[in-house]
Design a protein around this motif. Structure first.
Motif, short mmCIF file in Angstrom:
data_model
loop_
_atom_site.label_atom_id
_atom_site.label_comp_id
_atom_site.label_asym_id
_atom_site.label_seq_id
_atom_site.Cartn_x
_atom_site.Cartn_y
_atom_site.Cartn_z
N ILE A 38 38.50 48.73 30.85
CA ILE A 38 38.29 49.25 32.23
C ILE A 38 37.54 48.10 32.88
CG2 ILE A 38 37.53 51.03 33.53
CD1 ILE A 38 38.16 52.91 31.41
N THR A 39 37.99 47.87 34.14
CA THR A 39 37.14 46.73 34.93
C THR A 39 37.66 46.83 36.29
OG1 THR A 39 36.56 44.43 34.78
CG2 THR A 39 38.54 45.00 34.24
N HIS A 40 37.03 46.21 37.10
CA HIS A 40 37.57 45.60 38.47
C HIS A 40 37.55 44.43 38.75
CE1 HIS A 40 34.05 48.61 40.12
NE2 HIS A 40 33.49 47.64 39.25
N ASN A 41 37.12 43.50 37.65
CA ASN A 41 37.08 42.13 37.62
C ASN A 41 38.43 41.68 37.12
OD1 ASN A 41 36.73 39.59 36.96
ND2 ASN A 41 34.59 39.87 36.54
N LEU A 42 39.18 41.03 37.96
CA LEU A 42 40.67 40.57 37.77
C LEU A 42 40.43 39.40 36.67
CD1 LEU A 42 42.49 41.21 40.97
CD2 LEU A 42 42.86 42.26 38.71
N GLY A 43 39.47 38.56 37.13
CA GLY A 43 39.25 37.40 36.11
C GLY A 43 39.24 37.55 34.43
N VAL A 44 38.52 38.89 34.59
CA VAL A 44 38.21 39.27 32.98
C VAL A 44 39.58 39.82 32.63
CG1 VAL A 44 37.05 41.17 31.83
CG2 VAL A 44 36.00 39.76 33.37
N VAL A 45 40.32 40.62 33.36
CA VAL A 45 41.83 41.01 33.02
C VAL A 45 42.56 40.05 32.66
CG1 VAL A 45 43.88 42.02 33.93
CG2 VAL A 45 41.45 42.96 34.50
N ALA A 46 42.59 38.78 33.44
CA ALA A 46 43.26 37.69 32.93
C ALA A 46 43.01 36.95 31.44
CB ALA A 46 43.22 36.46 34.09
N GLU A 47 41.64 37.09 31.32
CA GLU A 47 41.45 36.67 30.06
C GLU A 47 41.59 37.52 28.81
OE1 GLU A 47 37.20 35.15 28.06
OE2 GLU A 47 37.48 34.96 30.29
N MET A 48 41.51 38.80 29.23
CA MET A 48 41.45 39.89 28.01
C MET A 48 42.78 40.47 27.47
SD MET A 48 38.32 40.02 26.62
CE MET A 48 38.29 41.43 25.75
N ALA A 49 43.42 40.90 28.83
CA ALA A 49 44.44 41.89 28.63
C ALA A 49 45.79 41.33 28.09
CB ALA A 49 44.64 42.59 29.86
N ASP A 50 46.44 42.18 27.35
CA ASP A 50 47.90 41.96 27.03
C ASP A 50 48.82 42.54 28.17
OD1 ASP A 50 47.50 40.58 24.66
OD2 ASP A 50 47.04 42.78 23.76
N ARG A 51 48.44 43.80 28.45
CA ARG A 51 48.92 44.41 29.63
C ARG A 51 47.94 45.10 30.66
NH1 ARG A 51 51.53 48.92 28.70
NH2 ARG A 51 50.69 49.21 26.75
N VAL A 52 48.57 45.55 31.71
CA VAL A 52 47.74 46.02 32.77
C VAL A 52 48.16 47.19 33.41
CG1 VAL A 52 46.27 45.38 34.91
CG2 VAL A 52 46.96 43.76 33.23
N VAL A 53 47.33 48.09 33.66
CA VAL A 53 47.49 49.39 34.39
C VAL A 53 46.76 49.14 35.78
CG1 VAL A 53 47.48 51.76 34.95
CG2 VAL A 53 48.19 50.90 32.57
N VAL A 54 47.38 49.36 37.08
CA VAL A 54 46.49 49.34 38.03
C VAL A 54 46.64 50.88 38.74
CG1 VAL A 54 46.32 48.31 40.48
CG2 VAL A 54 47.49 47.01 38.80
N MET A 55 45.36 51.15 39.06
CA MET A 55 45.16 52.55 39.46
C MET A 55 44.78 52.70 40.92
SD MET A 55 43.52 54.80 36.24
CE MET A 55 43.70 56.33 37.19
N TYR A 56 45.08 53.66 41.60
CA TYR A 56 45.02 53.69 42.84
C TYR A 56 44.54 55.59 43.24
CZ TYR A 56 44.02 53.38 48.02
OH TYR A 56 43.52 53.59 49.37
N ALA A 57 43.66 55.84 43.63
CA ALA A 57 43.35 57.27 43.97
C ALA A 57 44.09 58.31 42.77
CB ALA A 57 44.04 57.65 45.21
N GLY A 58 43.67 57.87 41.36
CA GLY A 58 43.94 59.00 40.48
C GLY A 58 45.38 58.78 39.93
N ARG A 59 46.21 57.55 40.41
CA ARG A 59 47.51 57.71 39.87
C ARG A 59 47.72 55.87 39.50
NH1 ARG A 59 49.71 60.55 44.38
NH2 ARG A 59 49.91 62.67 43.75
N ALA A 60 48.39 56.11 38.41
CA ALA A 60 48.95 54.35 38.20
C ALA A 60 49.88 54.05 39.29
CB ALA A 60 49.52 54.49 36.86
N VAL A 61 49.53 52.82 39.89
CA VAL A 61 50.73 52.39 40.85
C VAL A 61 51.61 51.25 40.21
CG1 VAL A 61 49.28 53.39 42.73
CG2 VAL A 61 48.89 51.05 41.98
N GLU A 62 50.76 50.76 39.24
CA GLU A 62 51.86 49.42 38.79
C GLU A 62 51.22 49.21 37.42
OE1 GLU A 62 51.82 46.02 41.19
OE2 GLU A 62 53.22 44.91 39.96
N GLU A 63 52.40 49.06 36.50
CA GLU A 63 51.86 48.52 35.09
C GLU A 63 52.93 47.72 34.62
OE1 GLU A 63 52.32 51.76 32.24
OE2 GLU A 63 52.36 50.43 30.66
#
Ligand SMILES: Nc1ncnc2c1ncn2[C@@H]1O[C@H](COP(=O)(O)OP(=O)(O)OP(=O)(O)O)[C@@H](O)[C@H]1O
Ligand code: SF4
Ligand SMILES: [Mg+2]
Lengths: 342, 458
Positions: free
Chosen positions: A219-244
């Motif tokens: 869990i993060t709000h740092n997109l740089g970290v996401v690019a480095e670590m993640a295989d997949r990404v879930v973007v959340m907004y106001a309690g919902r997943a808006v993109e995966e």
């Protein structure tokens, strides 16, 4: 559940029943994590990331919070698939720390100041593996060695205040991994650390993930970290997943306007060097969770907003191909550029 | 980064060293500690420090209301310095007041005061473990040594004070321990479960919903029976009240309304709305009610529940428990407050995430955080308990013969009315010891509070 699946969360709803009204902190979130995979959850403050992770541990403070719907299937170390929503407290205690472990944002306050490092790491080992205190301490020293703390035997008798923030986060990781969990939940594990230490901790986590073969919910709000670590990404907004989606499509071809906004608000050194700085903040603020906007919750801040469509219908999560999921009524129009006024 | 400086500075000293250094700066607290050390040593070796057994007296020659023995350091004939000695005394009666008067009877010769005398007729034990009959001071018979005079039976007051210190000083500590256990347990529960009410009944309407298993049915049956018993109790008490009071007044109306309200609440809980009770509310409201009643009044009332003439040993335990019961509220408040703030700490969530149970978290992470406050408030609670014991015994509701306590000594002091204070002022000496012990404990508690308070440190 598919054999390679570790976690399958569907339609999870966590509501907080406060005096001011019902806060729908998580409102129908679905995602899955495969074995050995890293799933990143990103989103602005208050979008429900931490609540999602606490719900997986069933540590939502109750009252006021409650898991009001959905299911969380989880494959335990014993191979059995359990629905974490339905497990009772006693079996949840066996899962916590043993199957699913967690590290927190604040290494400074996540360790109890009155116990030694050794005491705290061996706590989980004694709890779950039924080892004696002495064996547990030996294993704790091995764990400290594993997370790269020099002179681990000596460090066992240290108190938290005798260590730096980075060291303490390593200790937290050692604690979390001491029982070989199959899932590690890391809630902004590097936010409180300075940049060089951040990089070291991330590197350590990646290395340990390869060695142990666990999955990570990051869990993060740092997109740089996401690019480095993640295989997949879930973007959340106001309690919902808006993109995966997988991590590359999220960065290369984001479909949801909110994800695009997030990406545009990150300073990029490569563009800055070419003199093409396009730093754009997303206008407006995160909505008050008590008064979520009608229709698409993002519509007051969305530059593609269309009166009538976005303000009335709650968009559904649609598959845009290749498992790229997006929750926006206009995503295909925005992609092709047709009928979009900017 | 701001934290880094003090940390490195104090790295050479451990936390306990810092606390000790701070404590020693509080001179009165150090003196309090020294006085208490002396007093408690005296209580522990009471047999050794007293000159007689607490209940020892001779019928002949009579020695009731004997003033403190005059100790001579000079030979009256030659005027030369000599070893301290006393004369035997002879009793006469004051013709006017019929009070005994004692004059020295030099004809029997001098009785030198000896150190380390053996009194085989008055053996004693230390903690009921070691027997002994060695006493620090004494004179040969028939001489008598009354360092602080005697009571109306002729029992040596100093010896009684020394033996009385055993009861008075330990009852304070024992009562604090009772308060400590109650306060810690109840305060801990109140704090930890605050805002998480427990459901105390399962209404009928909920029972028939899907997913309600056999265990829930069993629990519902038991809790329903209990609640029905409570309803029956309420109705019985109300009916009795109406029978005992004559005529129907506004008061009866209020009582009936209250009873009806309670019964309605429970009935609703049994039928459709679960009764949810927040332990925090229950515990803290009882603390508030209890603290609204004056302590001594509450003590006397509670003591009055038991018959006045109970076994002396039982009354000792009773007083201890009652005093402890009076004192737990304050401690529970402190513990609850600390627990409330500690349970939100990240390390508590971290421990939960590792699979620790509620019990383990309370015992391992939350209660230790209250230790500092508990030590301080305990040391401040002891003097209150000592005073409470004295008060009860003074009123004749506390310690009774053959046990001795300082309060009991004061009570027998006032038996002769006001005259006793003018005729035989030495009977007031136990009061001095009460004051001494209380002041010493208060200073000690003060010093501990300062020592644990980081703001007082330079
Ligand atoms: N104990 C609680 N009581 C009431 N509301 C809560 C509680 N905990 C969280 N919430 C609400 O849930 C929503 C989501 O909070 P959450 O902590 O998951 O955000 P987040 O995405 O982790 O943000 P951040 O990046 O700041 O950590 C917030 O609007 C918050 O107000
Ligand atoms: S649904 Fe409408 S408001 Fe919401 S993100 Fe899509 S375009 Fe924007
Ligand atoms: Mg968070």
């Amino acid at each position: 559940m598919d054999d390679k699946r570790l976690v399958e969360v569907s339609d999870l709803k966590v509501h907080f029943f406060t005096d001011d009204g019902v806060v729908k902190a998580v409102d129908g979130v679905s995602f899955h994590i495969d074995k050995g995979e890293t799933l990143a959850v990103v989103g602005e403050s208050g979008s429900g990331k931490s609540v999602t992770s606490l719900a997986m541990m069933r540590l939502i403070p109750n009252p006021p919070g409650k898991i009001v719907g959905g299911s969380m299937l989880f494959r335990g170390k014993d191979g059995k698939v359990k629905d974490l929503v339905k497990e009772d407290e006693a079996s949840m205690r066996k899962i916590r720390g043993n199957d699913i472990a967690m590290i927190f944002q604040e290494p400074m306050t996540s360790l109890n100041p009155v116990y030694t490092i050794g005491d705290q790491i061996s706590e989980a080992i004694v709890l779950h593996q039924g080892k004696s205190k002495k064996e547990a301490l030996e294993q704790s020293a091995e764990m400290l060695d594993l997370v790269g703390i020099p002179e681990p035997k000596k460090r066992l008798s240290n108190y938290p205040h005798q260590m730096s923030g980075g060291m303490r986060q390593r200790v937290m990781i050692a604690m979390a991994l001491s029982c070989n969990p199959s899932l590690l939940i890391a809630d902004e594990p590097t936010t409180a650390l300075d940049v060089t230490i951040q990089a070291q901790i991330l590197e350590l986590m990646e290395k340990l993930q390869k060695e142990i073969g666990m999955s990570i919910l990051f869990i993060t709000h740092n997109l740089g970290v996401v690019a480095e670590m993640a295989d997949r990404v879930v973007v959340m907004y106001a309690g919902r997943a808006v993109e995966e989606a997988d991590v590359t499509p999220i960065f290369k071809s984001p479909l949801h306007p909110y994800t695009m906004g997030l990406l545009n608000s990150v300073p990029r050194l490569d563009l800055a060097a070419e003199g093409k700085i396009r730093l754009e903040a997303i206008p407006g603020n995160v909505p008050n969770p008590l008064w979520l906007p009608s229709g698409c919750a993002f519509h007051p801040r969305c530059k593609y907003m269309q009166e009538g469509r976005c303000t009335t219908d709650v968009p559904v999560l649609e598959d845009a191909g290749n498992g790229h999921m997006v929750r926006c009524v206009r995503w295909s129009e925005i992609q092709t550029g047709e009928g979009v006024k900017v | 980064m701001a934290q880094a400086t003090p940390r490195t500075l104090s790295a050479s000293r451990t936390r306990s060293q810092v606390i000790w250094a701070q404590f020693r700066k509080h001179r009165l607290a150090v003196w309090g500690a020294r006085i208490l050390l002396v007093l408690y040593t005296m209580a522990l070796f009471a047999g050794f420090f007293s000159t007689y057994d607490a209940n020892y007296y001779e019928t002949y020659p009579p020695s009731n209301n004997h003033p403190p023995s005059k100790i001579h350091f000079r030979d009256p004939d030659t005027g030369a310095w000599s070893r301290p000695f006393v004369y035997a005394t002879k009793r006469t009666l004051d013709e006017l007041t019929l009070q005994p008067r004692y004059i020295e009877d030099k004809s029997q010769g001098k009785f030198y005061i000896h150190f380390f005398v053996r009194t085989p007729d008055q053996p004693y034990t230390i903690l009921r473990l070691f027997r002994g009959d060695l006493r620090l001071l004494g004179v040969d018979k028939p001489g008598r040594l009354f360092l602080m005079g005697t009571d109306n039976f002729g029992r040596d007051l100093w010896s009684r004070i020394v033996y009385g210190s055993q009861v008075s000083l330990t009852i304070g500590i024992l009562a604090s321990i009772v308060s400590f256990i109650l306060g810690l347990a109840l305060g801990g529960v109140a704090g930890f479960y605050s805002g998480r009410p427990a459901t105390m009944s399962l209404p009928l309407t909920h029972l028939f919903q899907p997913g309600v298993g056999a265990r829930a049915w069993l629990g519902a049956a038991v809790s329903t029976l209990l609640w029905l018993a409570i309803i029956a109790g309420i109705i019985a008490i109300t009916v009795q009240f109406l029978q005992v009071t004559h005529g129907f007044s506004l008061l009866s109306l209020i009582v009936v309304a209250l009873a009806a309200w309670a019964v309605w609440g429970i009935a609703r809980g049994l039928l459709w709305k679960p009764i949810r009770i927040d332990p925090d509310d229950v515990i803290m409201r009882s603390v508030e009610i209890q603290s609204a009643i004056p302590d001594l009044f509450l003590l006397i009332t509670l003591r009055a529940i038991f018959p006045p003439s109970i076994d002396a040993l039982f009354s000792f335990y009773l007083i201890t428990v009652l005093l402890g019961f009076i004192g737990w509220g304050g401690l529970a408040r402190i513990v609850r407050g600390t627990v409330l703030s500690t349970r939100e700490q990240d390390y508590v969530t971290a421990a939960q995430a590792l699979g620790a149970s509620d019990r383990r978290i309370i015992a391992h992470h939350i209660l230790p955080a209250t230790a500092t406050y508990v030590i301080i408030s305990l040391s401040l609670a002891v003097p209150g308990a000592i005073l409470g014991e004295s008060g009860l015994s003074f009123l004749g509701l506390g310690i009774r013969d053959p046990y001795v306590s300082w309060g009991l000594l004061l009570q027998s002091a006032q038996e002769g009315g006001f005259a006793s204070f003018t005729d035989r002022p030495w009977v007031l000496i136990p009061g001095f010891f009460i004051v001494l012990a209380i002041v010493a404990w208060n200073f000690l508690g003060d010093g501990l509070r300062d020592a644990f308070d980081p703001r007082k440190r330079q």
